[in-house]
Design an enzyme around this catalytic site. Structure first.
Site, PDB file in Angstrom:
ATOM      1  N   GLY A  90       0.729  -1.354   0.124  1.00  0.00           N
ATOM      2  CA  GLY A  90       0.052   0.082  -0.045  1.00  0.00           C
ATOM      3  C   GLY A  90       0.809   1.315  -0.111  1.00  0.00           C
ATOM      4  N   HIS A  97       7.373   7.644   5.757  1.00  0.00           N
ATOM      5  CA  HIS A  97       6.440   8.235   6.632  1.00  0.00           C
ATOM      6  C   HIS A  97       5.808   6.927   7.586  1.00  0.00           C
ATOM      7  CE1 HIS A  97       4.550   7.236   2.767  1.00  0.00           C
ATOM      8  NE2 HIS A  97       3.439   6.891   3.658  1.00  0.00           N
TER       9      HIS A  97
HETATM   10  P1  5GP Z   1       1.125   5.507   1.702  1.00  0.00           P
HETATM   11  O1  5GP Z   1      -0.007   4.793   0.947  1.00  0.00           O
HETATM   12  O2  5GP Z   1       2.184   5.687   0.940  1.00  0.00           O
HETATM   13  O3  5GP Z   1       1.568   4.517   2.936  1.00  0.00           O
HETATM   14  O4  5GP Z   1       0.974   6.750   2.345  1.00  0.00           O
HETATM   15  C1  5GP Z   1       0.856   8.007   1.691  1.00  0.00           C
HETATM   16  C2  5GP Z   1      -0.162   8.814   2.406  1.00  0.00           C
HETATM   17  O5  5GP Z   1       0.035  10.171   2.031  1.00  0.00           O
HETATM   18  C3  5GP Z   1      -1.570   8.673   1.909  1.00  0.00           C
HETATM   19  O6  5GP Z   1      -2.381   8.395   3.139  1.00  0.00           O
HETATM   20  C4  5GP Z   1      -2.046   9.790   1.298  1.00  0.00           C
HETATM   21  O7  5GP Z   1      -3.448  10.188   1.716  1.00  0.00           O
HETATM   22  C5  5GP Z   1      -0.967  10.950   1.855  1.00  0.00           C
HETATM   23  N1  5GP Z   1      -0.831  11.970   0.869  1.00  0.00           N
HETATM   24  C6  5GP Z   1      -0.341  11.704  -0.680  1.00  0.00           C
HETATM   25  N2  5GP Z   1      -0.304  13.149  -0.863  1.00  0.00           N
HETATM   26  C7  5GP Z   1      -0.385  13.945   0.211  1.00  0.00           C
HETATM   27  C8  5GP Z   1      -0.347  15.299   0.076  1.00  0.00           C
HETATM   28  O8  5GP Z   1       0.075  15.984  -0.919  1.00  0.00           O
HETATM   29  N3  5GP Z   1      -0.456  15.936   1.058  1.00  0.00           N
HETATM   30  C9  5GP Z   1      -0.785  15.208   2.410  1.00  0.00           C
HETATM   31  N4  5GP Z   1      -1.044  15.946   3.565  1.00  0.00           N
HETATM   32  N5  5GP Z   1      -1.096  13.946   2.403  1.00  0.00           N
HETATM   33  C10 5GP Z   1      -0.731  13.300   1.174  1.00  0.00           C
END
Ligand code: 5GP
Ligand code: ZN
Length: 111
Positions: A90, A97
């Site tokens: 995911g 992060h």
């Molecule tokens: P991953 O799917 O990589 O574990 O989590 C990435 C997260 O970053 C997702 O929950 C998505 O909603 C968030 N996200 C993606 N782009 C941005 C952005 O430009 N700003 C913020 N605040 N969150 C973001």
């Protein structure tokens, strides 16, 4: 490198920062999956938490310490912290992060 979280960490994209200690910043997730859904990231770019841990293990610890601080500030009675590594797990943003989620019940195993 075109990395959205680097741009946020270095102030090139303005966001409401919930924490900034020079090494780690935190901000609300754009698409919250829980009443509290905060992203906690190192300012330095690493593609995933494994790479971050290899380069800077103390920063991984700091991400969790900041998560606890933010959870305590919000008086969360429980919370979930998650690192996704790789697309199949995911991960969609390839800058390490930590997700901090709270304010609702969570099921196990995670989907
Ligand atoms: P991953 O799917 O990589 O574990 O989590 C990435 C997260 O970053 C997702 O929950 C998505 O909603 C968030 N996200 C993606 N782009 C941005 C952005 O430009 N700003 C913020 N605040 N969150 C973001
Ligand atoms: Zn980055």
């Amino acid at each position: 490198m075109d990395c959205i979280f680097c741009k946020i960490a270095h102030g090139e994209i303005p966001v409401d920062l919930l924490h900034d200690d020079g090494t780690v910043v935190a901000f609300h997730d754009l698409a919250p999956q829980a009443p509290t859904h905060i992203l906690i990231i190192p300012k330095e770019h690493h593609a995933n938490v494994g790479n971050l841990a290899a380069a800077s293990p103390e920063t991984v610890g700091r991400l969790f310490a900041v998560a606890q601080l933010l959870a305590d500030e919000r008086s969360l009675d429980g919370h979930r912290t998650v690192f996704n590594t790789g697309e199949s797990a995911g991960q969609s943003v390839f800058h390490a992060h930590l997700h901090l989620m709270g304010g609702r019940s969570f099921t196990w195993p995670a989907g």
